[in-house]
Enzyme design. Structure first.
Site, PDB file in Angstrom:
ATOM      1  CB  THR A  70      -7.528   4.757  16.712  1.00 39.70           C
ATOM      2  OG1 THR A  70      -8.876   4.779  17.151  1.00 39.70           O
ATOM      3  CG2 THR A  70      -7.026   3.331  16.666  1.00 39.70           C
ATOM      4  CE  LYS A  87      -8.160   6.611   5.758  1.00 38.77           C
ATOM      5  NZ  LYS A  87      -8.110   5.489   6.663  1.00 38.77           N
ATOM      6  CD  GLU A 130       4.955   3.677   3.574  1.00 41.47           C
ATOM      7  OE1 GLU A 130       6.002   3.962   3.000  1.00 41.47           O
ATOM      8  OE2 GLU A 130       4.046   3.025   3.022  1.00 41.47           O
ATOM      9  CB  VAL A 180      -1.749   3.552   0.762  1.00 39.73           C
ATOM     10  CG1 VAL A 180      -2.211   2.368  -0.088  1.00 39.73           C
ATOM     11  CG2 VAL A 180      -2.201   4.863   0.144  1.00 39.73           C
ATOM     12  CB  ILE A 238       1.734  -2.629   3.788  1.00 36.28           C
ATOM     13  CG1 ILE A 238       0.791  -3.676   4.382  1.00 36.28           C
ATOM     14  CG2 ILE A 238       2.583  -3.240   2.674  1.00 36.28           C
ATOM     15  CD1 ILE A 238      -0.252  -4.172   3.392  1.00 36.28           C
ATOM     16  CE  LYS A 285      -6.730   3.207   3.183  1.00 36.95           C
ATOM     17  NZ  LYS A 285      -7.345   2.143   3.986  1.00 36.95           N
ATOM     18  N   GLY A 344      -5.670  -0.507  12.046  1.00 34.26           N
ATOM     19  CA  GLY A 344      -5.407  -0.782  13.460  1.00 34.26           C
ATOM     20  C   GLY A 344      -4.388   0.198  14.001  1.00 34.26           C
TER      21      GLY A 344
HETATM   22  N1  HSE Z   1     -10.876   2.092   7.834  1.00 32.02           N
HETATM   23  C1  HSE Z   1      -9.612   1.821   7.221  1.00 32.02           C
HETATM   24  C2  HSE Z   1      -9.563   0.342   6.883  1.00 32.02           C
HETATM   25  C3  HSE Z   1      -8.508   2.192   8.160  1.00 32.02           C
HETATM   26  O1  HSE Z   1     -10.420  -0.404   7.360  1.00 32.02           O
HETATM   27  O2  HSE Z   1      -8.694  -0.071   6.141  1.00 32.02           O
HETATM   28  C4  HSE Z   1      -7.152   2.187   7.554  1.00 32.02           C
HETATM   29  O3  HSE Z   1      -7.028   3.139   6.543  1.00 32.02           O
END
Ligand code: HSE
Length: 403
Positions: free
Chosen positions: A11, A100, A124, A127, A131, A200, A297
């Site tokens: 992805t 992460k 970057e 986390v 953003i 995170k 995403g």
């Molecule tokens: N699975 C993670 C989430 C993806 O839903 O935030 C992004 O780190």
């Protein structure tokens, strides 16, 4: 033209290729040079995809190519990403990652290796998805003394909690939806049990202290025990329920934890809904600031990876300083952390209130019309240890949410 490689065409990896192609002109202008994907490393083939001609299955082809200056590691997981990243950095290639798990487990070591080889290890995208929170903490907030980070750091669980509250929909159906939308981890436990948010908040805490905060010492609780009725109690208190990664310095110590929490509706972070992430930081000069955007995403996450690539290209041949070192930062035991607790109980308040006040101190009773067989109380601030000791006296407790 700077040549780069992408490790993993999933992805995020395919998003990196798309971002680089779609915004080629802007990216080239800002980087001071064009950026081209020369290789994509994946064990699979992608017949019919224009990427196929750049797919390689052998990492050494990429590592041995002196033209490759930057690598985007979007494989996820510890191995083989860890080994590949170490080898890349040791050969002077910068690595930009969305991984992460790897950053939380080995970030300090990888940044040190990068520093020793005139290249950079940037993360970057690890986390808050798109953003720019890492750069904000590393660069923009350097004049601040931060004492509280409260983050909605997992898009999947925020999506689930938002939908459970709005539609009263079942947990499993919403989780499936989130997976189809490409938000969730391959293993859903990483999201719903809070492990992803834990990595995170460990990363943000490590930046906060400049030393390595081991994610394994962070108390972590996910959202699997949250029930539709919990939202009714939260509403009665004018609160929302959010999965919060918390890192906080109080007079009792330095704490980090991940758990569902009641958040007052008026708090900025309460309006962070759906797949969005929000990180609320309290610091001594700026006061409270909120960083908001898409936390998961394909394209938002890929955009953050590519932003790091641009940074590396601008600084080729040098090393961007490590955000934290390998010294272990020991946090205070969570038992000493003081907060409030919303405790759901079986039975009637009249029968239990006195016993509850004897155990928990002054409490506020909360009742909701749809639940005649139970009630809840909100305690005053007490330590986690005091709460756990008091709770042992009650077999009637259904659940507890921190506040
Ligand atoms: N699975 C993670 C989430 C993806 O839903 O935030 C992004 O780190």
């Amino acid at each position: 033209m700077v040549q780069v490689a992408v490790f993993g065409y999933g992805t995020v990896g395919s998003g990196v290729v798309e971002v680089l192609e779609t915004n080629q002109e802007e990216i080239g202008r800002r980087a001071g040079d064009g950026i081209r994907v020369k290789y994509v490393l994946d064990i699979r083939d992608f017949q019919g995809d224009p990427i196929q001609e750049r797919i390689v299955h052998d990492v050494d082809v990429i590592l041995a190519d002196p033209e490759i200056k930057v690598i985007c590691e979007t494989m996820g997981g510890i191995e083989p990403a860890y080994t590949f990243t170490k080898k890349a950095l040791m050969s002077g290639k910068s690595v930009c990652t969305s991984n992460k798990e790897l950053v939380a487990a080995h970030g300090a070591e990888l940044m040190r290796i990068a520093g020793e080889h005139q290249c950079s290890y940037l993360f970057e995208a690890s986390v808050g998805g798109g953003i720019p929170i890492i750069r904000t903490m590393n660069d923009a907030l350097t004049a601040e003394k931060i004492d509280r980070i409260e983050g909605i750091l997992n898009g999947t669980t925020n999506y689930i909690l938002t939908k459970m509250e709005r539609d009263g929909a079942a947990f499993d159906i919403i989780l499936k939806e989130a997976q189809e939308l490409g938000y969730a981890e391959r293993n859903p436990a990483a999201d719903v049990e809070g492990h992803d948010a834990c990595r995170k908040i460990a990363i943000l805490s490590s930046i906060l202290y400049g030393h390595n905060v081991d994610y394994k010492q962070i108390y972590t609780e996910g959202i699997t025990k949250i029930m539709p009725r919990d939202f009714a109690y939260a509403k009665a208190l004018d609160c929302k329920i959010k999965l919060i990664g918390l890192s906080v310095i109080t007079k009792e110590g330095e704490f980090a934890m991940v758990s569902p929490r009641l958040v007052p509706s008026y708090s900025p972070i309460a309006s962070v809904n759906d797949v969005f992430n929000g990180i609320q930081i309290h610091s001594n000069m700026l006061d409270t600031s909120l960083y908001y955007g898409r936390g998961a995403g394909k394209l938002p996450t890929a955009s953050a990876v590519v932003g790091d690539v641009v940074e590396c290209v601008k600084k080729l041949g040098t090393s961007i300083p490590a955000a934290w070192d390998e010294t272990e930062k020991k946090l205070t035991e969570i038992g000493a952390f003081r907060q409030r607790y919303l405790v759901r109980m079986k039975g009637k308040p009249e029968a239990l209130m006195q016993k509850m006040e004897d155990a928990f101190g002054k409490v506020q009773a909360v009742q909701i019309p749809e639940a005649a067989d139970e009630f809840a109380v909100l305690t005053e601030e007490m330590s986690e240890r005091e709460y756990q000791d008091a709770a042992e006296e009650f077999t009637e407790i259904i659940s507890m949410i921190r506040s």
